[in-house]
Design an enzyme around this catalytic site. Structure first.
Site, mmCIF file in Angstrom:
data_model
loop_
_atom_site.group_PDB
_atom_site.id
_atom_site.type_symbol
_atom_site.label_atom_id
_atom_site.label_comp_id
_atom_site.label_asym_id
_atom_site.label_seq_id
_atom_site.Cartn_x
_atom_site.Cartn_y
_atom_site.Cartn_z
ATOM 1 N N PRO A 2 101.654 14.518 -107.185
ATOM 2 C CA PRO A 2 100.421 13.812 -107.528
ATOM 3 C C PRO A 2 100.652 12.816 -108.670
ATOM 4 O O PRO A 2 101.290 13.144 -109.671
ATOM 5 C CB PRO A 2 99.479 14.944 -107.951
ATOM 6 C CG PRO A 2 100.007 16.154 -107.259
ATOM 7 C CD PRO A 2 101.494 15.970 -107.231
ATOM 8 N N GLU A 3 100.136 11.618 -108.493
ATOM 9 C CA GLU A 3 100.242 10.581 -109.508
ATOM 10 C C GLU A 3 98.851 10.353 -110.109
ATOM 11 O O GLU A 3 97.933 11.144 -109.898
ATOM 12 C CB GLU A 3 100.827 9.314 -108.889
ATOM 13 C CG GLU A 3 102.187 9.528 -108.241
ATOM 14 C CD GLU A 3 102.768 8.276 -107.605
ATOM 15 O OE1 GLU A 3 102.421 7.156 -108.049
ATOM 16 O OE2 GLU A 3 103.572 8.405 -106.656
ATOM 17 N N LYS A 59 99.715 11.951 -115.624
ATOM 18 C CA LYS A 59 99.644 12.899 -114.513
ATOM 19 C C LYS A 59 99.186 14.275 -114.973
ATOM 20 O O LYS A 59 99.220 15.233 -114.185
ATOM 21 C CB LYS A 59 101.020 13.014 -113.855
ATOM 22 C CG LYS A 59 101.582 11.691 -113.349
ATOM 23 C CD LYS A 59 103.000 11.888 -112.820
ATOM 24 C CE LYS A 59 103.670 10.572 -112.496
ATOM 25 N NZ LYS A 59 105.052 10.774 -112.014
ATOM 26 N N ARG A 260 115.849 7.780 -106.794
ATOM 27 C CA ARG A 260 114.522 7.601 -106.200
ATOM 28 C C ARG A 260 114.601 6.491 -105.153
ATOM 29 O O ARG A 260 115.174 5.431 -105.410
ATOM 30 C CB ARG A 260 113.466 7.233 -107.258
ATOM 31 C CG ARG A 260 113.381 8.193 -108.430
ATOM 32 C CD ARG A 260 113.038 9.618 -108.019
ATOM 33 N NE ARG A 260 111.736 9.722 -107.409
ATOM 34 C CZ ARG A 260 110.605 9.889 -108.096
ATOM 35 N NH1 ARG A 260 110.625 9.948 -109.430
ATOM 36 N NH2 ARG A 260 109.465 10.011 -107.472
#
Length: 271
Positions: A2-3, A59, A260
């Site tokens: 979750p951002e 976050k 990433r």
């Protein structure tokens, strides 16, 4: 993971939910590795307090329990669900907070990477950069910091000490909207491009919040709100997980930067 948009959605839903302002009457901890206190002490500090406010920085979800704070970082697969106390405990529901009105909040986390930290104040969050939705997120400071960083722009935007809230999905979206290659070195970004980047960060964040976050799948490991419904922003993504550029229709490229995966268009985002 979750951002900012997903955590903001959770925060807003909790503020308007049946447990906001309610008294906590019981707490169950089934996975002590998720908390920063001894189990008995953790429960003692929360029980009989009221959920007086729900905050967020980056976050991090923050429960204001009246002179003590519960900081929740959902990490990869953490969720907060609102349920009735009579509902059966399900697999991966590791912490349960019961309220006086018969409702409960459950912390669900298949991979158990999340953390629930009791704190007397919020100084632990001082190390984070400015939150994107706060008054502290201003262009002058953003640009000054950008110009002294030799990191790749993708890496810098993921650094929560620089700005708080963005993750891999929204950084890809932000860089596409601002026409910047993810491998561009931060201190080489012009002032004009930095202004576009700054406004794109806000624009993408607000779009995603409006669409109640991004859920990249339908399994329980993907983001879901406290009501267990999925977000809608995955239907509005520009490049992340997409096959074709929405502008020039060329193939979306993938590039590994610091482990990433970046999604970008080599035609619209030239290095």
């Amino acid at each position: 993971m979750p951002e900012i948009a997903e955590v903001e959605t959770i925060k807003n839903d909790l503020i308007s939910s049946a447990v906001f302002g309610q008294k906590i009457v019981d707490v169950k901890v089934y996975a002590s590795t998720l908390i920063n206190e001894e189990k008995t002490n953790f429960i003692k500090q929360i029980k009989n307090r009221y959920l007086v406010d729900v905050l967020r920085k980056g976050k991090n979800l923050i429960f204001d329990l009246d002179s003590v704070y519960l900081l929740i970082h959902l990490k990869m697969t953490g969720h907060i669900f609102l349920k009735n106390q009579k509902d059966k405990l399900e697999k991966h529901e590791h912490i349960v907070i019961n309220f006086e009105n018969g409702k409960k909040l459950v912390y669900y986390d298949p991979r158990r990477f999340g953390k629930l930290l009791l704190q007397k104040d919020l100084s632990i969050l001082d190390k984070l950069g400015p939150d994107i939705l706060s008054k502290d997120f201003v262009f002058d400071h953003f640009y000054e910091t950008l110009k002294i960083k030799r990191k790749k722009i993708k890496t810098l935007l993921l650094d929560q000490h620089f700005i708080a809230g963005l993750g891999n999905i929204y950084v890809d979206e932000v860089l596409f909207l601002s026409k910047l290659h993810p491998g561009k070195i931060a201190d080489t970004v012009s002032k004009k491009d930095a202004k576009n980047l700054f406004s794109s960060i806000k624009e993408i964040t607000l779009r995603a919040i409006k669409n109640r976050g991004t859920s990249l799948g339908k399994s329980k490991s993907n983001f879901a709100s406290i009501f267990e419904d999925f977000g809608n922003h995955q239907n509005h993504l520009l490049v992340h997980t997409k096959k074709r550029c929405p502008k020039c229709f060329l193939k979306i490229e993938k590039l590994k930067i610091n482990q990433r995966t970046s999604h970008f268009c080599k035609n619209c985002q030239k290095l």
